[in-house]
Design an enzyme around this catalytic site. Sequence first.
Site, PDB file in Angstrom:
ATOM      1  N   ASP A  50       0.711  -0.902   0.000  1.00  0.00           N
ATOM      2  CA  ASP A  50      -0.413   0.161   0.365  1.00  0.00           C
ATOM      3  C   ASP A  50       0.651   1.142   0.218  1.00  0.00           C
ATOM      4  OD1 ASP A  50      -1.793   2.145   0.090  1.00  0.00           O
ATOM      5  OD2 ASP A  50      -3.344   0.654   1.539  1.00  0.00           O
ATOM      6  N   CYS A  86      -5.934   4.916  -3.578  1.00  0.00           N
ATOM      7  CA  CYS A  86      -5.993   3.097  -3.031  1.00  0.00           C
ATOM      8  C   CYS A  86      -7.050   2.307  -3.638  1.00  0.00           C
ATOM      9  CB  CYS A  86      -6.046   3.097  -1.472  1.00  0.00           C
ATOM     10  SG  CYS A  86      -5.013   3.804  -1.090  1.00  0.00           S
ATOM     11  N   ASN A 340      -0.090   2.425  -5.480  1.00  0.00           N
ATOM     12  CA  ASN A 340       0.379   3.432  -5.774  1.00  0.00           C
ATOM     13  C   ASN A 340       1.833   4.009  -5.648  1.00  0.00           C
ATOM     14  OD1 ASN A 340      -2.322   4.040  -4.254  1.00  0.00           O
ATOM     15  ND2 ASN A 340      -0.581   5.693  -4.228  1.00  0.00           N
TER      16      ASN A 340
END
Length: 598
Positions: A50, A86, A340
């Site tokens: 994440d 996200c 990302n």
Amino acid sequence: MKLTHLTPVWAWQLSLLLLPLSAAAQTQRPLFPANQEATTKPNIIFILTDDQDLHLQSLDYLPLIKRRLVDQGTLYTHHYCTTALCCPSRVSLWTGKQAHNTNVTDVAPPHGGYPKFVSQGLNSAYLPVWLQEAGYDTYYTGKLFNAHTVDNYLSPRPAGFNGSDFLLDPFTYSYLNSTFQRNNEEPVSYEGQHSMDVLTSKALGFLDDAAKGDRPFFLGIAPVAPHSNVEIPSFGSTSNSSGVHDAVFSAPIPAKRHEHLFPDAKVPRTENFNPESPSGANWVRDLPRQTRENVDYNDHFYRQRLRTLQSVDELVDDIFRHLESYGLLSNTYIFYTSDNGYHIGQHRLQPGKECGFEEDINIPLIIRGPGVPSNTTASIVTTHIDLAPTLLQLAGSPLRADFDGEAIPLTAEGLEEASEYRHEHVTVEYWGFAAFEGEYYPDGGRILGNNTYKAVRVVGSGYSFYYAVWCNNEHELYDLTTDPQQLKNLLHPDEVAPATLLGVPFEKAVSRLDALLFVLKSCKGQTCVRPWHALHPAGNVQNLHDALAARYDDFYLKEQKKVSYDRCEMGYIVDAEGPQFEGVGLVYRHGTRWSDWV
Ligand SMILES: *[C@@H]1O[C@H](CO)[C@@H](O)[C@H](O)[C@H]1NC(C)=O
Ligand SMILES: *[C@@H]1O[C@H](CO)[C@@H](O)[C@H](O)[C@H]1NC(C)=O
Ligand SMILES: *[C@@H]1O[C@H](CO)[C@@H](O)[C@H](O)[C@H]1NC(C)=O
Ligand SMILES: *[C@@H]1O[C@H](CO)[C@@H](O)[C@H](O)[C@H]1NC(C)=O
Ligand SMILES: *[C@@H]1O[C@H](CO)[C@@H](O)[C@H](O)[C@H]1NC(C)=O
Ligand SMILES: *[C@@H]1O[C@H](CO)[C@@H](O)[C@H](O)[C@H]1NC(C)=O
């Protein structure tokens, strides 16, 4: 292809039909090693971190991932997410569609989050469902989407999993008080345990279950690291039921055993780190230079990210140990990527994502598995939109016509062929807010609106550009060949644009990039993969270089509609987004010579 006898409209329609087939025919053979023809389908393990960066050098601090994945697999150095946030990014990844085709564009309702994923009908049209249809047992643990909560986890349950154990909001990013929810059971709080340790034991448990089965398996593992720690005090209040926009962000919290590591690590002091002059466009260009205290804090934030990532490093090693002990390694593909990227201090930005800079969109992708070249870097352009097609192809299933991407080649031969025909662009898009995740943020608060833009990143032979149009109609263009740090926005009024670009007058080059973006900003299916084809159906323009030919000057400079916005919106409201691509009306149809149509 001989299309010379056809009218332009027929040529366009026919070639749209032909091209995907021929591209697929080209990729199918070299994509897989010969032994994949065998009856055993490969297992797939997909690790999705994440907010992990490629550009802040996080991979340099992960020795086990280097030994297990980088040294034994292929690192795709030009891998991109298409929306640097996200939930939209994850929905795009698992569906194979750009965010403008999922319309999940935010982390929370009304424009995003798990409820929007469900209301868009995507809970029956995403990868785990398709993999089950392909004969796979499917398992997943960790974060699936944002706004997947302790209240809505059964309305409905995410489809497509034989076993699931999800992190749920509002505790998803609470490193020391996570809540997981297994299959149809009630959520369980793990107060006092580190989220990454809980996740690792769950992932290994599912791997054990999967190994006992007699079918091929997919195991998704989505750690929260190295995302900020987030507490959501207003969660559940009637007016802000998801509370996401009132969230309190702070540096991520590592496991005790990693707290002391890397005491001297600092954000790499690249040229774009807290630069003396402002850079970028819109609100980014208004950011003040960071103070010494701010920079010190951001370095601490950076170290906390590296420390929490150590748990991911250990997780990867554990997964490999288990695969080896079950004798499954030789028939398992392991994918490692992030939803990302992340920035800390570049362009004076506070810790966060949501921008179109390389730090936010160019992210790690490492693949290891049978036939994948080891210790190799590949520089072809790949995106998150390409991953669902890649996994489905590995599972031996036909690709879907509405995929906005194409499968990523996994073999040396496939990679070499890809350099001939593969697309060179990434469609980047964003709607809504940007957040400042550290302790320093402007008086107006952590959340800033009007961060809505469309962009295209082009990495071709001999050129490398990022072109963006913002919802306030500011424009941005970086020539990354001469300005890899993206410090000089050639379209900002304060900058002096060069007289020529790629050997043609500056405006002519820009007109091609704008037309490319015009097609991509609302593309569907194969048009997203072959956008030049929509403009030049005869197939004689395959890339930016081809489009620069002088005979197209009038077409691009005078006839094309330009990308623009009517206003800023927080979601995908089409009538705010200026003129739209109308297919055939836009086609280059002025060729009179034979050479224009072959
Ligand atoms: C990977 O390749 C580099 C050179 O390209 C070499 O120095 C290194 O030893 C290789 N590593 C492994 C594990 O094979
Ligand atoms: C996308 O969703 C929003 C609501 O979040 C809606 O207003 C909009 O019309 C949708 N856009 C499209 C193109 O369907
Ligand atoms: C996994 O789920 C699929 C679809 O429901 C089912 O056909 C399959 O038998 C399940 N596998 C196991 C091991 O239960
Ligand atoms: C941890 O989460 C639980 C709910 O899962 C909550 O009841 C508890 O108050 C939380 N603890 C702290 C310290 O926030
Ligand atoms: C709801 O969100 C808005 C905007 O972030 C905020 O101003 C307001 O105080 C929040 N309301 C509650 C009840 O938390
Ligand atoms: C967004 O920009 C518009 C002008 O285009 C302005 O009126 C509005 O206040 C801005 N909204 C936010 C949330 O910054």
